[in-house]
Design an enzyme around this catalytic site. Structure first.
Site, PDB file in Angstrom:
ATOM      1  N   ASP A 234       0.790  -1.244   0.000  1.00 24.10           N
ATOM      2  CA  ASP A 234       0.000   0.000   0.000  1.00 24.10           C
ATOM      3  C   ASP A 234       0.820   1.291   0.000  1.00 24.10           C
ATOM      4  OD1 ASP A 234      -2.040  -1.817   0.232  1.00 24.10           O
ATOM      5  OD2 ASP A 234      -2.602  -1.286   2.271  1.00 24.10           O
TER       6      ASP A 234
ATOM      7  N   GLU B 230      -7.141  -3.404  -4.067  1.00 25.73           N
ATOM      8  CA  GLU B 230      -8.526  -3.213  -3.672  1.00 25.73           C
ATOM      9  C   GLU B 230      -9.022  -1.845  -4.135  1.00 25.73           C
ATOM     10  OE1 GLU B 230     -10.559  -4.601   0.387  1.00 25.73           O
ATOM     11  OE2 GLU B 230      -9.309  -2.823   0.653  1.00 25.73           O
TER      12      GLU B 230
ATOM     13  N   GLU C  72      -7.725   5.166  -4.494  1.00 24.88           N
ATOM     14  CA  GLU C  72      -6.554   5.619  -3.746  1.00 24.88           C
ATOM     15  C   GLU C  72      -5.290   5.514  -4.596  1.00 24.88           C
ATOM     16  OE1 GLU C  72      -7.160   5.029   0.930  1.00 24.88           O
ATOM     17  OE2 GLU C  72      -7.539   3.184  -0.201  1.00 24.88           O
TER      18      GLU C  72
END
Length: 688
Positions: A441, A517, A521
Site C-alpha cells: 500500500d 482493492e 486511492e
C-alpha cells in the site's frame, strides 16, 4: 477516451506554474539536495539474495511486481504471465493454460500443470531458480546449470534456451493421446486427453520420444518454444507456425512522450513478431495507416482479464487523451451555494487541531492530512480565505513531524535491503501500518501525504522550498522512473506497465499473485504526485504523473467497474456485481479485506475515496454510476451502516440526482475520517 480541453492541457503540464517562485521548470524529476530518511533495521523483510542473481542485488529491487511470488518463501507459487500460469519448483518449470472458473462471488483461473520442463539427471534436483534479469514486461528465470526461461508477458509461446547440451524431460499431468512431428523434427504437435493441443518448436532438429505422460529428448542445445492452440481452427496453428521463429527475451515500457506508453522488446531470431494484447491495450493501441502494427482480430486467447488478441509489430505505442489535473473542481462551484459551504468550512476548520490526533497509523494519519488540505483548496476555490491561517497551521503541525522524524508515534524509515521506505511500526510487524513495512500500500499511504504537501507548498512557497527534498523523497518511493544502481528507489514501485494499473500487495506470497482493492486511492497517489509537480514547477513530474493517473483510471474502468452489459467476466459474476472488491492477478473477488460481499456500500466507497476533483473523471460514465448506486442503495437499509459510507453512496448519486443526494447529505451525522461536510457540499455543488 477522456477528452482533455486545451486550456487544461496547458495548465496540467505546468506551462503556467501556480507557484513559479518555488523552482524553475525542470526537464527531469529532481530532488535538489538528496534526502534519505533514517536507516531501518527491519526484522520482517525477506532476504532478496535468495532468488535474485548477485549482480542485481546492488540495484533497487521490485516489491510489487508481476513475478513477486518467484522471490518469496520457496518461490513455488504460480504467477500469471499472460496467457499462461507459470510455476517454478526447484529444478523444473510448469506451464498451465488455465481454465477460468466463475460464479456469482468470484472468478478465478485454475492452475493445472499442463507441461513441466526440466533437465534429465539434474545433479542438483532441489536447487531453486535464480532471477538473472527483469524489466517492465519480462523476467528471465534460470534453472541452473542449463535452462533459461524468457518469461515475457503477452507471449503466446513459452521460450526456453538450453544453454548447454542436455537431455530434456517434458512431463504432463494429462495423457499424451497424439504426438506428430514434422519432417524436419523441429516442430511437434502434441494432443492431450484434456482436449488441449500444444505445439513444440525447436531451433534445430531434436529427437523426442514419449510415453503416456512424459516426453524426453536426446542431447539438445538451442531454443525450444511451447504454445497451446487455444482453438481448433486451423488458422491458429498457421499463425503460431508463422511467427514461431522470432522470440522476445525482454521488454520495457518507455514513458518518453506526454500521452503515450511505448512497448519495446529485445528480440532474437528472424521473421515478424507476434504478441498478445489485453482489452485495454486494444483500446489504446495506436494503429493508423502509417503504423506497422497489425491486429489479428481472429486470433485470441482466453484470460481472466478478457480476451487476449494477437498483435503483429516490432513495438507498440499506446496513446490516450490525458485527464485534467486541477487543484479545484473542473466545472466550478455554484456561487449561490457559497454561504452553505462557508458555514460548513467554519465548523470543520474550527475542529482542526493536530495535537488532538490520536492515531499513529501512517494510513489514517495521512487521510487526516489530506482532509485538512481539501479544506484549504475549497476555501481557496470559493474565495473564503479567513480560514486559511488555521488550516496552514494544522498542515504544518501534521506534516512536519513525519518529514522531520519528530513524530513520537511512528516514522518513515529507509530500508537498504530492497531500497524503499518503511515505517517504524512496520519494521518489526508484518501487519503494522497495513503491511507498509513489507511494501504493502505504499502509493495509498504516501499519496495522502503528497496531497497535503502539495497544497501546503502551494499556499506557503517558503515552506515548500524548505521541505522539497523530503517531499521528493516520499514521492520517488513509488514514482522513480529510471533504473540505476545509484538510485534510492526501485522503478515505479506499484505500477504495472503491462496491465497499466497498480498493485498494492508487497512482499507477501499469495496464491493468486498481486492484488489491489482501492483503485481510487491509487488514482489519488498519481494525481497527488502531479500536484507536487505543479507546486514545484516540475514539468516532467506533472507529465509522468498525469499519464499514470490517466491509465490507472482507464484500468479501473476496464477491470473494476462492472457494467450490466459487460462481457468481460462470467454471466453470474456480472449479474451480481457492479464493482470488483479485490482484483488479483489471477482472480476477481466480490469480498473486501475488511468487509463481506453483501455490504456493498464498502465496495462502492473504497473505489471512490478520497473525494477530490479527479474523482469526477474516475466516475465520468453517468450510466454506470447510476447502475452502481442502484445496486448499492439496498445495502444502506441494514442496521448499523456507517454514516461515512452512506456519504460516498450519496456523493455518486449526486452526479445524476443532485437535489435528492443533497437532501441526504444534509441529514448525515458523520463523515469518513478523510472526508468532511465541507467536501461533500463542495462535491454536490460542483456537479455543473
Amino acid at each position: 477516451m477522456l477528452i482533455l480541453w486545451s486550456y487544461l492541457f496547458l495548465f496540467a503540464f505546468g506551462y503556467n506554474s501556480p507557484v513559479p517562485s518555488l523552482a524553475q521548470p525542470t526537464t527531469t524529476i529532481t530532488t535538489g539536495s538528496p534526502f534519505t530518511f533514517p536507516a531501518a533495521r527491519s526484522t520482517v523483510l525477506p532476504d532478496p539474495s535468495t532468488y535474485f542473481s548477485s549482480n542485481l542485488l546492488s540495484s533497487p529491487l521490485p516489491t510489487n511486481t508481476f513475478f513477486q511470488n518467484f522471490v518469496l518463501n520457496n518461490g513455488s507459487q504460480p504467477e500469471y504471465i499472460h496467457p499462461y500460469l507459470i510455476q517454478s519448483s526447484f529444478s523444473s518449470l510448469s506451464v498451465s493454460y488455465p481454465f477460468i472458473f466463475s460464479n456469482s462471488s468470484f472468478a478465478s483461473q485454475i492452475f493445472s500443470p499442463d507441461f513441466t520442463i526440466s533437465g534429465l539427471n539434474n545433479p542438483n534436483p532441489n536447487q531453486t531458480h535464480v532471477i538473472s534479469s527483469f524489466d517492465d514486461l519480462s523476467v528471465t528465470l534460470d534453472l541452473k546449470p542449463s535452462l533459461r526461461f524468457f518469461l515475457v508477458r503477452g507471449s503466446p509461446y513459452i521460450t526456453c534456451q538450453v544453454l548447454q547440451s542436455l537431455k530434456l524431460s517434458i512431463s504432463t499431468n494429462h495423457k499424451v493421446v497424439n504426438f506428430v512431428p514434422n519432417s524436419s523434427k523441429a516442430r511437434f504437435k502434441i494432443s492431450l486427453d484434456n482436449g488441449q493441443t500444444w505445439i513444440l518448436y525447436a531451433s534445430s532438429p531434436i529427437t523426442l520420444s514419449h510415453d503416456v505422460s512424459k516426453i524426453v529428448s536426446k542431447e539438445f542445445s538451442g531454443v525450444i518454444r511451447l504454445a497451446v492452440l487455444p482453438n481448433s481452427n486451423s488458422k491458429y496453428e498457421s499463425v503460431l507456425n508463422k511467427f514461431s521463429t522470432r522470440y522476445p527475451v525482454s521488454g520495457r515500457a518507455v514513458f518518453s512522450k506526454p500521452s503515450s506508453v511505448e512497448y519495446k522488446w529485445e528480440k532474437k531470431g528472424s521473421g515478424d513478431f507476434l504478441m498478445l494484447a489485453n482489452p485495454l491495450h486494444i483500446r489504446l493501441l495506436d494503429v493508423d495507416d502509417d503504423s506497422d502494427i497489425k491486429v489479428l482480430d481472429d486470433f485470441k486467447y482466453n484470460s481472466i482479464d478478457g480476451e487476449l488478441v494477437g498483435v503483429v509489430g516490432d513495438s507498440w505505442v499506446l496513446k490516450t487523451d490525458l485527464v485534467p489535473i486541477t487543484w479545484h473542481s473542473i466545472k466550478g462551484v455554484k456561487q449561490e451555494s457559497y454561504p452553505e459551504i462557508i458555514k460548513a468550512l467554519m465548523q470543520d476548520v474550527k475542529e482542526l487541531n493536530s495535537s488532538n490526533i490520536s492515531t499513529t497509523s501512517s494510513y489514517f494519519f495521512g487521510k487526516l492530512v489530506a482532509r485538512g488540505a481539501r479544506l484549504a483548496l475549497i476555501a481557496e476555490e470559493i474565495g473564503y480565505l479567513d480560514v486559511m491561517p488555521k488550516i496552514k497551521t494544522f498542515l504544518k503541525g501534521t506534516i512536519e513531524p513525519w518529514l522531520n522524524g519528530t513524530f513520537d508515534g511512528n516514522a518513515f524509515l529507509y530500508d537498504k535491503s530492497w531500497r524503499g521506505l518503511i515505517t517504524r511500526a512496520g519494521s518489526n510487524d508484518t501487519t503494522g501500518d497495513f503491511g507498509f513495512g513489507i511494501y504493502n500500500d505504499h502509493h495509498f499511504h504516501i499519496g495522502y501525504y503528497l496531497y497535503g504537501i502539495a497544497v501546503l507548498a502551494k499556499i506557503d512557497p517558503d515552506w515548500g522550498r524548505k521541505y522539497r527534498p523530503q517531499a521528493y523523497s516520499l514521492m520517488l518511493d513509488f514514482m522513480t522512473l529510471d533504473r540505476s544502481p545509484n538510485l534510492k528507489y526501485t522503478r515505479l514501485r506499484n505500477f504495472d506497465s503491462w496491465k497499466l494499473h497498480s498493485w498494492a500487495a508487497g512482499l507477501t506470497e499469495f496464491e493468486n499473485g498481486r492484488n489491489q482493492e482501492s483503485t481510487s486511492e491509487a488514482v489519488n497517489a498519481y494525481y497527488s504526485a502531479a500536484l507536487i509537480g505543479l507546486a514545484y514547477g516540475d514539468k516532467r513530474l506533472v507529465t509522468l504523473a498525469t499519464l499514470l493517473t490517466t491509465v490507472e483510471i482507464h484500468a479501473a474502468q476496464t477491470w473494476w467497474h462492472v457494467k450490466e452489459d459487460s462481457k468481460l467476466y462470467g454471466t453470474d459474476f456480472t449479474r451480481e456485481n457492479r464493482v470488483v472488491g479485490i482484483l488479483w492477478a489471477n482472480k476477481r473477488d466480490s469480498i473486501l479485506w475488511f468487509a463481506p460481499a453483501d455490504q456493498r456500500e464498502f465496495r462502492l466507497g473504497i473505489q471512490l475515496l478520497p473525494i477530490t476533483p479527479i474523482a469526477e473523471v474516475l466516475f465520468s460514465d453517468v450510466e454506470y454510476v447510476k447502475q452502481l448506486v442502484d445496486w448499492t442503495l439496498p445495502s444502506l437499509k441494514r442496521k448499523g451502516v456507517g454514516e461515512g459510507w452512506k456519504g460516498f453512496v450519496y456523493a455518486l448519486e449526486g452526479i445524476y440526482e443532485n437535489n435528492i443526494a443533497l437532501k441526504k447529505i444534509r441529514k448525515l451525522t458523520g463523515h469518513d475520517d478523510g472526508n468532511s461536510l465541507s467536501n461533500m457540499l463542495w462535491w454536490i455543488f460542483s456537479r455543473g
